[in-house]
Design an enzyme around this catalytic site. Structure first.
Site, PDB file in Angstrom:
ATOM      1  N   ARG A 107       0.829  -1.213   0.000  1.00 34.69           N
ATOM      2  CA  ARG A 107       0.000   0.000   0.000  1.00 34.69           C
ATOM      3  C   ARG A 107       0.862   1.260   0.000  1.00 34.69           C
ATOM      4  NH1 ARG A 107      -3.025  -3.280   3.779  1.00 34.69           N
ATOM      5  NH2 ARG A 107      -1.552  -2.580   5.357  1.00 34.69           N
ATOM      6  N   HIS A 129      11.008   9.385  13.026  1.00 35.10           N
ATOM      7  CA  HIS A 129       9.859   8.496  12.765  1.00 35.10           C
ATOM      8  C   HIS A 129       8.544   9.293  12.747  1.00 35.10           C
ATOM      9  CE1 HIS A 129       8.348   4.078  13.206  1.00 35.10           C
ATOM     10  NE2 HIS A 129       7.611   4.773  12.350  1.00 35.10           N
TER      11      HIS A 129
END
Length: 328
Positions: A164, A293
């Site tokens: 995805r 992150h």
């Protein structure tokens, strides 16, 4: 179904967006205990707080193993993680106990793809380095080769893991004038046809790509995949980008590849460990851009993730369908 007056205990391991807390508090079936901090709760606190819980809403940074499950006890019905990844969950132990698991795929695809493209461009065009030059007085007269980097136009991009997120990254990169899209993984993807993507062996992708983007999940096969042998096959002008999981990369080997000029540059949104120590060798390199992150870090995405996590948790508590249940 839990009867009124006997609320099920839910423990939430971190302060999460209000979109999720509102769903839990208004459901009328659970009593919510939340670790009211943006920082991870200490392990001892987790083991104490989870005791007797029927549901656990956790984050990627929370290691949910046999010790935690034992501490929770037999009431625990469901674990809902505010993440698309689930390598922090001891799935074998969880399955053994018949506990259901919810996660948040799809909803962070666009945000993570956008961030990956931004990281690739920032790394390839040396943006952090250029900003620093402006601030420290390094910007003097115009120079023909000063702050030159690498462009996407006419390039070959290789995506490792065209799932995805990998596909969403590729779709965003192609309009920059990318000439060829290569991808590797377990199987060829029908969706790649729209981008004229070529399914190739990993060695071919690594050796022919100008930009190597890692977007695979962390498995025993991908752990340490990007090592010395991997980097030695890349072009000296190639840029490496990782927004998947830190453990896919051998960071010592990456440091050597960057410091020796084996590859041109690297952009990382994930590392091992997280956070990366401030004295880590990678942070001494101008040709390495490290982000903390933040792949899914948009207000809207985090809100949707929190809401989905809450609905997953409620489905598990009530024995009904979960919007995104992990089948394992």
């Amino acid at each position: 179904m839990q009867t009124v007056g006997k609320l099920m205990k839910v423990f939430v391991t971190r302060r999460i967006p209000q979109e999720g807390m509102k769903i839990l508090s208004s459901a009328g079936v659970c009593e919510v205990c939340e670790w009211e901090s943006d920082e991870p709760l200490p392990r001892a606190e987790l083991l104490k707080s989870v005791k007797g819980a029927h549901g656990l809403l956790c984050l990627l940074s929370d290691k949910i193993d046999a010790e935690v499950l034992d501490a929770a006890g037999p009431n625990l019905k469901v674990i809902s993680t505010l993440s698309v990844g689930y390598d922090h969950l001891a799935l074998d132990e969880i399955k053994k106990r018949g506990i259901r698991v919810g996660y948040t795929p799809d909803v962070l695809t666009d945000a993570t793809a956008e961030l990956t493209v931004a990281l690739l461009l920032a790394t390839a065009r040396r943006l952090p380095e250029a900003v620093e030059e402006v601030k420290n007085g390094g910007w003097s007269s115009w120079k023909p080769l000063w702050m030159c980097g690498y462009g996407l136009s006419g390039s070959t991009v290789g995506v490792i893991g065209l799932g995805r997120i990998g596909l969403a990254i590729a779709r965003r990169l192609m309009p920059f004038g990318v000439k060829r899209l290569l991808y590797s993984g377990r199987t060829a993807k029908a969706e790649a046809a729209e981008l004229n993507g070529e399914f190739v062996p990993l060695d071919t992708l690594v050796s022919q790509s100008d930009f190597v983007v890692v977007s695979c999940s962390l498995t025993p096969d991908t752990q340490g995949l990007c090592d010395k042998a991997f980097f030695s096959k890349m072009k000296k002008t190639a840029v490496f980008v990782n927004s998947s999981r830190g453990a896919v990369v051998n960071q010592e080997d990456l440091y050597q590849a960057l410091a020796s000029g084996q590859i041109a540059a690297a952009g990382l949104d994930v590392t091992t460990p997280e956070p990366l120590p401030t004295n880590h060798p990678l942070l001494t390199l101008k040709n390495c851009v490290v982000l903390p992150h933040i792949g899914s870090a948009t207000y809207s995405t985090r809100g949707v993730m929190a809401a989905l996590s809450a609905r997953n948790l409620l489905g598990g508590l009530q024995g009904t369908e979960m919007p995104s249940e992990l089948k394992f």
